[in-house]
Design an enzyme around this catalytic site. Structure first.
Site, PDB file in Angstrom:
ATOM      1  N   LYS A 147       0.825  -1.221   0.000  1.00  0.00           N
ATOM      2  CA  LYS A 147       0.000   0.000   0.000  1.00  0.00           C
ATOM      3  C   LYS A 147       0.852   1.261   0.000  1.00  0.00           C
ATOM      4  CE  LYS A 147      -2.050  -0.661   3.993  1.00  0.00           C
ATOM      5  NZ  LYS A 147      -1.530  -1.956   4.451  1.00  0.00           N
ATOM      6  N   ARG A 174      -9.224   1.404   9.200  1.00  0.00           N
ATOM      7  CA  ARG A 174      -8.906   0.006   9.434  1.00  0.00           C
ATOM      8  C   ARG A 174     -10.040  -0.708  10.166  1.00  0.00           C
ATOM      9  NH1 ARG A 174      -2.958   1.021   9.152  1.00  0.00           N
ATOM     10  NH2 ARG A 174      -1.904  -0.973   8.987  1.00  0.00           N
ATOM     11  N   ARG A 184      11.690  -8.219   6.543  1.00  0.00           N
ATOM     12  CA  ARG A 184      11.738  -6.999   5.731  1.00  0.00           C
ATOM     13  C   ARG A 184      12.577  -5.936   6.452  1.00  0.00           C
ATOM     14  NH1 ARG A 184       6.108  -3.772   4.388  1.00  0.00           N
ATOM     15  NH2 ARG A 184       6.196  -3.096   6.536  1.00  0.00           N
ATOM     16  N   ARG A 190      11.657  -3.053  11.516  1.00  0.00           N
ATOM     17  CA  ARG A 190      10.600  -2.425  12.307  1.00  0.00           C
ATOM     18  C   ARG A 190      10.149  -3.412  13.370  1.00  0.00           C
ATOM     19  NH1 ARG A 190       6.163  -0.032   8.100  1.00  0.00           N
ATOM     20  NH2 ARG A 190       4.777  -1.077   9.550  1.00  0.00           N
ATOM     21  N   ARG A 204      -0.572  -8.871  13.324  1.00  0.00           N
ATOM     22  CA  ARG A 204      -1.080  -7.864  12.380  1.00  0.00           C
ATOM     23  C   ARG A 204      -2.003  -8.500  11.356  1.00  0.00           C
ATOM     24  NH1 ARG A 204       4.243  -5.366  10.118  1.00  0.00           N
ATOM     25  NH2 ARG A 204       2.970  -3.962   8.882  1.00  0.00           N
TER      26      ARG A 204
HETATM   27  P1  AMP Z   1       1.091   0.803   8.697  1.00  0.00           P
HETATM   28  O1  AMP Z   1       2.367   1.532   8.415  1.00  0.00           O
HETATM   29  O2  AMP Z   1      -0.077   1.348   7.933  1.00  0.00           O
HETATM   30  O3  AMP Z   1       1.238  -0.691   8.541  1.00  0.00           O
HETATM   31  O4  AMP Z   1       0.750   1.075  10.236  1.00  0.00           O
HETATM   32  C1  AMP Z   1       1.634   0.671  11.264  1.00  0.00           C
HETATM   33  C2  AMP Z   1       0.868   0.491  12.565  1.00  0.00           C
HETATM   34  O5  AMP Z   1       0.276   1.741  12.962  1.00  0.00           O
HETATM   35  C3  AMP Z   1      -0.289  -0.476  12.510  1.00  0.00           C
HETATM   36  O6  AMP Z   1       0.129  -1.832  12.653  1.00  0.00           O
HETATM   37  C4  AMP Z   1      -1.136  -0.002  13.698  1.00  0.00           C
HETATM   38  O7  AMP Z   1      -0.557  -0.385  14.931  1.00  0.00           O
HETATM   39  C5  AMP Z   1      -0.999   1.507  13.595  1.00  0.00           C
HETATM   40  N1  AMP Z   1      -2.045   2.105  12.728  1.00  0.00           N
HETATM   41  C6  AMP Z   1      -1.867   2.754  11.540  1.00  0.00           C
HETATM   42  N2  AMP Z   1      -3.045   3.157  11.038  1.00  0.00           N
HETATM   43  C7  AMP Z   1      -3.991   2.749  11.929  1.00  0.00           C
HETATM   44  C8  AMP Z   1      -5.415   2.841  11.970  1.00  0.00           C
HETATM   45  N3  AMP Z   1      -6.106   3.426  10.965  1.00  0.00           N
HETATM   46  N4  AMP Z   1      -6.059   2.293  13.031  1.00  0.00           N
HETATM   47  C9  AMP Z   1      -5.383   1.715  14.038  1.00  0.00           C
HETATM   48  N5  AMP Z   1      -4.057   1.576  14.066  1.00  0.00           N
HETATM   49  C10 AMP Z   1      -3.343   2.092  13.024  1.00  0.00           C
END
Ligand code: AMP
Length: 216
Positions: free
Chosen positions: A13, A88, A128, A155, A166
């Protein structure tokens, strides 16, 4: 063009949203990047979010809705935006609809769903490596960032236990959004397996744009 890019963790994404940002000159709004910025700056929000993110869980809806509201009100979205990582959950989606329609007078033009099966996601995420400067990700085993030479890091949430969590949380809380946006007739499903450029071309085709944009 107001776009949503949606899919499981590891579906690409962020990478595809970045290319849409470049192709259409619209801001790439990533709630994950916003949260990582807060964690890095050691803010109160960052301190609250850090352990949740490290474990692969979701930050509470009320916090996330506040973050997206602030971000969309910043005034740089006149030509549109591409949102990655939000919503989400169904309550987040409902709040975003109401924010867009009632407060900002906008609506989504399309929701791109990047489809990648679970075994491929696990393969991509486990091991990764990420550049600490720009958050770009590289395959397992890469030690240095090819762009700035920085030592790459893993990360916290790309470690095996967090990856498992996740994906589980995604399947339970986020996959239902597919049906939510399908009912609004907004979803274009794109096969998320292939090279970055191949997938970008599929995304452009789903948006009714010619692939020349990708090569210009
Ligand atoms: P991402 O980089 O989009 O994979 O986001 C990394 C982490 O941030 C996720 O695994 C969640 O812990 C948190 N996060 C990001 N966006 C959201 C969201 N819309 N709702 C809840 N947690 C979020």
């Amino acid at each position: 063009m107001n776009l949503l890019i949606y899919g499981p963790p590891g579906s690409g994404k962020g990478t595809q949203a970045e290319l849409l940002h470049q192709a259409f000159d619209i801001p790439h709004i990533s709630t994950g990047d916003i949260l990582r910025g807060e964690v890095g700056a050691g803010t109160e929000l960052g301190l609250k979010a850090q352990p949740i993110m490290a474990a692969g869980g979701y930050v509470p809806d009320d916090i996330m809705i506040g973050i997206i509201r602030n971000r969309l009100q910043q005034g740089d979205s006149a030509k549109g935006f591409v949102i990655d990582g939000f919503p989400r959950t169904i309550p987040q989606a409902e709040a975003l609809d109401s924010l867009l329609n009632k407060e900002l007078g906008r609506r989504f033009d399309r929701a791109i769903y990047l489809n990648v099966e679970t075994p491929e996601l696990v393969r991509r995420l486990a091991g990764r490596m990420t550049c600490p400067a720009d958050q770009k990700t590289y395959p397992p085993g890469t030690e240095r960032c090819p762009l700035d030479g920085a030592r790459l890091i893993q990360r916290e949430d790309d470690k095996p236990e967090a990856v498992k969590k996740r994906i589980e949380v995604y399947l339970e809380k986020t996959l239902p959004l597919l049906d939510y946006y399908q009912r609004q007739g907004l979803v274009s499903e794109v096969d998320g397996v292939g090279t970055i450029l191949e997938i970008h071309k599929r995304v452009l085709a789903a948006l009714g744009q010619s692939a020349e944009v990708a090569e210009s």
